[in-house]
Scaffold this active site. Structure first.
Site, PDB file in Angstrom:
ATOM      1  N   LEU A 161       0.876  -1.164   0.000  1.00  0.00           N
ATOM      2  CA  LEU A 161       0.000   0.000   0.000  1.00  0.00           C
ATOM      3  C   LEU A 161       0.909   1.208   0.000  1.00  0.00           C
ATOM      4  CD1 LEU A 161      -2.781  -0.956   2.596  1.00  0.00           C
ATOM      5  CD2 LEU A 161      -3.060  -0.734   0.125  1.00  0.00           C
ATOM      6  N   ASP A 162       0.638   2.190  -0.865  1.00  0.00           N
ATOM      7  CA  ASP A 162       1.539   3.337  -0.923  1.00  0.00           C
ATOM      8  C   ASP A 162       1.450   4.151   0.353  1.00  0.00           C
ATOM      9  OD1 ASP A 162      -0.444   5.516  -1.215  1.00  0.00           O
ATOM     10  OD2 ASP A 162      -0.861   4.594  -3.148  1.00  0.00           O
ATOM     11  N   ILE A 163       2.335   5.103   0.490  1.00  0.00           N
ATOM     12  CA  ILE A 163       2.496   5.825   1.755  1.00  0.00           C
ATOM     13  C   ILE A 163       1.222   6.536   2.193  1.00  0.00           C
ATOM     14  CG2 ILE A 163       3.394   7.894   0.601  1.00  0.00           C
ATOM     15  CD1 ILE A 163       5.247   8.257   3.066  1.00  0.00           C
TER      16      ILE A 163
END
Length: 344
Positions: free
Chosen positions: A113-115
């Protein structure tokens, strides 16, 4: 003294995979440890990772034997926004592993999951499970709650439902539903079966929408549920085996038991109403006969006189309404009190 790597490696698993399963390091880091000459198999120091080992081999790292591989395990993790899904970040940003419980063993994330994204992230200590679940061929649907800035309609998402190409990269068709409009933002539910980098954000931007919040709520059969941000919850091994199709490891697995017992449960459920039905029919017939003949003391079909306890339950005193339904079957001598519940 470092010896040459054997020219004919035995059949088995790659040494890096075995080291990762034993909790020495991630598979990528294990390859670096091997290339540094820190790993030996049966006393022979390896200088390359392209080497297979069998269960009987003795493996050491820095001269110390490695631990036995742990059983496969999985965890659910509610990732907060602001953390990077990686072991180490080149920009020195905080990672999800910086916030894991201290007693958690070495784990790997299934996908990323991206930041700025949050929600469900699967963790495992098994590299095989990680790779299996990340493959698009697994076919597991990943569902997200997505907030976008704008006022879209259902027609807005037609290109996403058909599949689009963004910057030369093809995205598979998505499941998109418009849930509600909330001021200047709209909430959506998006489902997809692949996990390309920032796929939802890039796809939404391509149709003129900006994602300002993204929460993964499920990954295949696994749900985020009420897991709080930052919490980690281990899956029961039985659940993990069932959902990953690992029943073959257990010869008396759950699926097999259900297939055998299900017909018995249906049969038992259908048998009880029929027994009760025969008792009710008998009571109604007796009541109708007494009403037609006007009998106040005539023996009933069971031999008891109206006014006795068993006869009273079957409606000996006509009142214009059906008699109460009996749940017992009269037994014993005429006029005797019914003895307990009927045998089934």
């Amino acid at each position: 003294m470092t010896q040459d790597t054997p020219s004919q490696p035995p059949k088995g698993d790659r040494i890096a995979k075995v080291l990762a399963r034993a909790g020495v390091a991630s598979r990528r880091d294990a390859e670096k440890i091997i290339e540094a000459g820190r790993v030996a198999v049966n006393g022979t120091v390896l200088d390359r990772a392209a080497y297979n080992v069998s269960p009987g081999d003795t493996i050491t790292v820095d001269g110390k034997p490695i631990a036995e591989a742990e059983p496969a395990r999985m965890w659910l993790y509610h990732k907060p926004a602001g953390l990077v899904t990686t072991n180490r970040d080149e920009k020195d940003r905080e990672t999800i592993f910086d916030h894991m419980p201290e007693d958690l063993p070495r784990v790997m994330s299934v996908g990323r999951l991206d930041i700025n994204s949050e929600g469900l992230l699967l963790l495992t200590n098994d590299g095989g499970i990680k790779r299996k679940l990340e493959l698009p061929s697994t076919g597991w649907l990943r569902r997200y709650r997505v907030r976008v800035n704008g006022r879209p309609t259902e027609d807005t998402f037609t290109p996403l439902r058909k599949g689009i190409v963004v910057e030369g990269e093809k995205f598979q068709p998505m499941q998109v539903s418009l849930d509600r409009q909330q001021g200047a933002n709209a909430w959506l539910t998006v489902g997809l079966r692949e996990g390309k980098n920032r796929e939802i954000r890039r796809a939404m931007q391509d149709i003129g929408l900006t994602v300002n919040r993204l929460i993964r709520i499920s990954y295949g059969p696994f749900q985020l549920g009420d897991l709080k941000q930052g919490e980690v919850e281990e899956l029961r091994r039985k659940v993990m085996r069932d959902q990953l199709g690992m029943e073959a490891e257990d010869p008396v697995g759950t699926a097999k038991k259900k297939e055998v017992k299900r017909p018995d449960r249906k049969y038992a459920a259908s048998r009880k109403p029929s027994e009760q039905g025969r008792t009710r029919d008998r009571a109604r017939a007796e009541y109708a006969r007494e009403k037609a003949e006007g009998s106040g003391g005539r023996p009933t079909a069971t031999g008891s006189k109206s006014g006795a306890k068993s006869g009273a339950k079957f409606g000996a005193k006509p009142s214009g309404k059906p008699a109460p339904k009996s749940r017992q079957r009269p037994q014993g001598k005429p006029g005797a009190k019914p003895q307990g519940k009927p045998k089934r």
